[in-house]
Design a protein around this motif. Structure first.
Motif, short mmCIF file in Angstrom:
data_model
loop_
_atom_site.label_atom_id
_atom_site.label_comp_id
_atom_site.label_asym_id
_atom_site.label_seq_id
_atom_site.Cartn_x
_atom_site.Cartn_y
_atom_site.Cartn_z
N PHE A 167 0.87 -1.18 0.00
CA PHE A 167 0.00 0.00 0.00
C PHE A 167 0.90 1.23 0.00
CE2 PHE A 167 -3.42 2.73 1.85
CZ PHE A 167 -4.50 2.28 1.09
N THR A 168 0.61 2.18 -0.90
CA THR A 168 1.46 3.36 -1.03
C THR A 168 0.80 4.58 -0.41
OG1 THR A 168 0.49 4.05 -3.12
CG2 THR A 168 2.34 2.46 -3.23
N LEU A 169 1.57 5.64 -0.29
CA LEU A 169 1.02 6.90 0.23
C LEU A 169 -0.06 7.42 -0.72
CD1 LEU A 169 1.30 8.68 2.68
CD2 LEU A 169 3.02 10.01 1.45
N GLU A 170 0.08 7.20 -2.02
CA GLU A 170 -0.96 7.60 -2.98
C GLU A 170 -2.25 6.81 -2.75
OE1 GLU A 170 -1.02 10.30 -5.02
OE2 GLU A 170 0.84 10.69 -3.92
N ASP A 171 -2.12 5.51 -2.45
CA ASP A 171 -3.29 4.70 -2.11
C ASP A 171 -3.97 5.27 -0.87
OD1 ASP A 171 -2.95 2.71 -4.16
OD2 ASP A 171 -1.50 1.66 -2.89
N TYR A 172 -3.16 5.65 0.10
CA TYR A 172 -3.69 6.19 1.35
C TYR A 172 -4.40 7.53 1.10
CZ TYR A 172 -3.90 7.86 6.16
OH TYR A 172 -4.35 8.35 7.37
N LYS A 173 -3.80 8.36 0.26
CA LYS A 173 -4.43 9.65 -0.06
C LYS A 173 -5.80 9.42 -0.70
CE LYS A 173 -0.29 12.48 -0.58
NZ LYS A 173 0.54 13.27 -1.51
N LYS A 174 -5.91 8.40 -1.55
CA LYS A 174 -7.20 8.10 -2.20
C LYS A 174 -8.24 7.69 -1.16
CE LYS A 174 -9.46 4.97 -5.44
NZ LYS A 174 -9.32 3.80 -6.33
N ILE A 175 -7.86 6.84 -0.25
CA ILE A 175 -8.82 6.36 0.75
C ILE A 175 -9.23 7.50 1.70
CG2 ILE A 175 -7.23 5.48 2.55
CD1 ILE A 175 -8.92 2.97 2.71
N ILE A 176 -8.30 8.35 2.04
CA ILE A 176 -8.62 9.51 2.91
C ILE A 176 -9.52 10.49 2.16
CG2 ILE A 176 -7.64 11.57 4.02
CD1 ILE A 176 -7.47 9.01 5.72
N HIS A 177 -9.18 10.79 0.92
CA HIS A 177 -9.97 11.74 0.14
C HIS A 177 -11.41 11.24 -0.04
CE1 HIS A 177 -11.36 13.68 -3.67
NE2 HIS A 177 -10.99 14.73 -2.98
N THR A 178 -11.58 9.98 -0.37
CA THR A 178 -12.92 9.43 -0.59
C THR A 178 -13.72 9.41 0.71
OG1 THR A 178 -12.02 8.10 -2.39
CG2 THR A 178 -14.19 7.50 -1.57
N GLN A 207 -1.77 -1.42 10.85
CA GLN A 207 -0.99 -2.10 9.81
C GLN A 207 -0.07 -1.12 9.08
OE1 GLN A 207 -1.25 -5.45 9.63
NE2 GLN A 207 0.39 -5.50 8.16
N LEU A 208 -0.62 0.03 8.68
CA LEU A 208 0.18 1.00 7.93
C LEU A 208 1.27 1.63 8.78
CD1 LEU A 208 -2.44 2.79 5.65
CD2 LEU A 208 -0.84 0.94 5.06
N SER A 209 1.05 1.73 10.09
CA SER A 209 2.09 2.31 10.95
C SER A 209 3.34 1.43 10.96
CB SER A 209 1.57 2.54 12.36
OG SER A 209 1.28 1.31 12.99
N LYS A 210 3.20 0.17 10.51
CA LYS A 210 4.33 -0.75 10.42
C LYS A 210 4.85 -0.88 8.98
CE LYS A 210 1.67 -3.71 13.12
NZ LYS A 210 1.17 -5.06 13.32
N ASP A 245 6.62 0.71 5.50
CA ASP A 245 7.56 1.74 5.05
C ASP A 245 6.84 2.86 4.33
OD1 ASP A 245 9.74 0.35 6.02
OD2 ASP A 245 10.24 -0.60 4.11
N GLY A 246 7.24 4.09 4.62
CA GLY A 246 6.67 5.25 3.96
C GLY A 246 5.54 5.91 4.73
N PHE A 247 5.16 5.34 5.87
CA PHE A 247 4.04 5.89 6.65
C PHE A 247 4.49 6.42 8.01
CE2 PHE A 247 1.94 3.41 3.45
CZ PHE A 247 0.80 4.14 3.15
N ASP A 248 5.78 6.61 8.17
CA ASP A 248 6.32 7.07 9.46
C ASP A 248 5.74 8.41 9.90
OD1 ASP A 248 7.89 4.83 9.06
OD2 ASP A 248 9.66 5.97 8.46
N ALA A 249 5.51 9.31 8.96
CA ALA A 249 5.05 10.67 9.31
C ALA A 249 3.53 10.82 9.27
CB ALA A 249 5.69 11.66 8.34
N VAL A 250 2.81 9.74 9.00
CA VAL A 250 1.34 9.82 8.89
C VAL A 250 0.73 9.77 10.29
CG1 VAL A 250 -0.71 8.67 7.98
CG2 VAL A 250 1.35 8.83 6.58
#
Length: 183
Positions: free
Chosen positions: A31-42, A123-126, A128-133
């Motif tokens: 799961f990427t930060l772009e995937d996360y942005k999509k789920i948050i935006h929706t 899950q995402l907190s573990k 890579d790439g989600f350290d600052a979320v």
């Protein structure tokens, strides 16, 4: 019990939402930060168009029993938007709930997303790439996620009579349909 009725009769919508948001990628750590942005935006658009309408449709009886003041999520997801540099928007789609029972059905979708969101945040907190979320929305209830869900289901199951199940389901389907089609 209406909560079981909703779970059974919205399973296809739930599965479609998981597919839309690439949920399987969350657990295989792709799961990427772009995937996360999509789920948050929706989810933001869903809350923007529904939260106030739902809360305003519910009588004082539900406001107290459901602790509505503690369930407001729009301000939390707006913090997530800001931290992800996504734009706030204005409501631009029609979404109405005709009865209090439809509003409860829509709230079922939102509270269910909170339950799943807690798992996603862990899950995402573990990953890579989600350290600052910050996970303001997905982590909104923190350690109270289970008790808040249990309270919601208990109120639904004790307050909603069987002849109103169809209305509750109608509200859940309206919000799921909105979630699956808004962008």
């Amino acid at each position: 019990m209406v909560s079981e009725y909703l779970k059974q009769n919205t399973a296809d919508y739930h599965d479609a939402a998981e597919k839309l948001f690439n949920s399987e990628k969350i657990f295989n750590k792709t799961f990427t930060l772009e995937d996360y942005k999509k789920i948050i935006h929706t989810n933001y658009l869903m809350l923007l168009h529904s939260e106030d309408k739902i809360f305003n449709s519910l009588s004082g009886k539900y406001a107290d029993k459901l602790q509505l003041a503690e369930r407001k999520k729009l301000p939390l997801i707006e913090k997530d938007l800001e931290s992800l540099s996504l734009d706030n928007q204005t409501a631009s789609h029609d979404l109405e709930f005709d009865t209090e029972h439809e509003a409860l059905g829509a709230m079922y979708v939102i509270e269910g997303s909170t339950l799943g969101g807690n798992v996603i945040a862990k899950q995402l907190s573990k990953t890579d790439g989600f350290d600052a979320v910050t996970f303001n929305f997905f982590g909104c209830y923190q350690e109270n996620t289970g008790p808040m869900w249990k309270n919601f289901k208990e109120v639904l199951d004790t307050e909603v009579s069987e002849e109103k199940y169809g209305e509750v389901l109608s509200g859940a389907k309206k919000l799921y349909s909105f979630l699956l089609n808004v962008n």
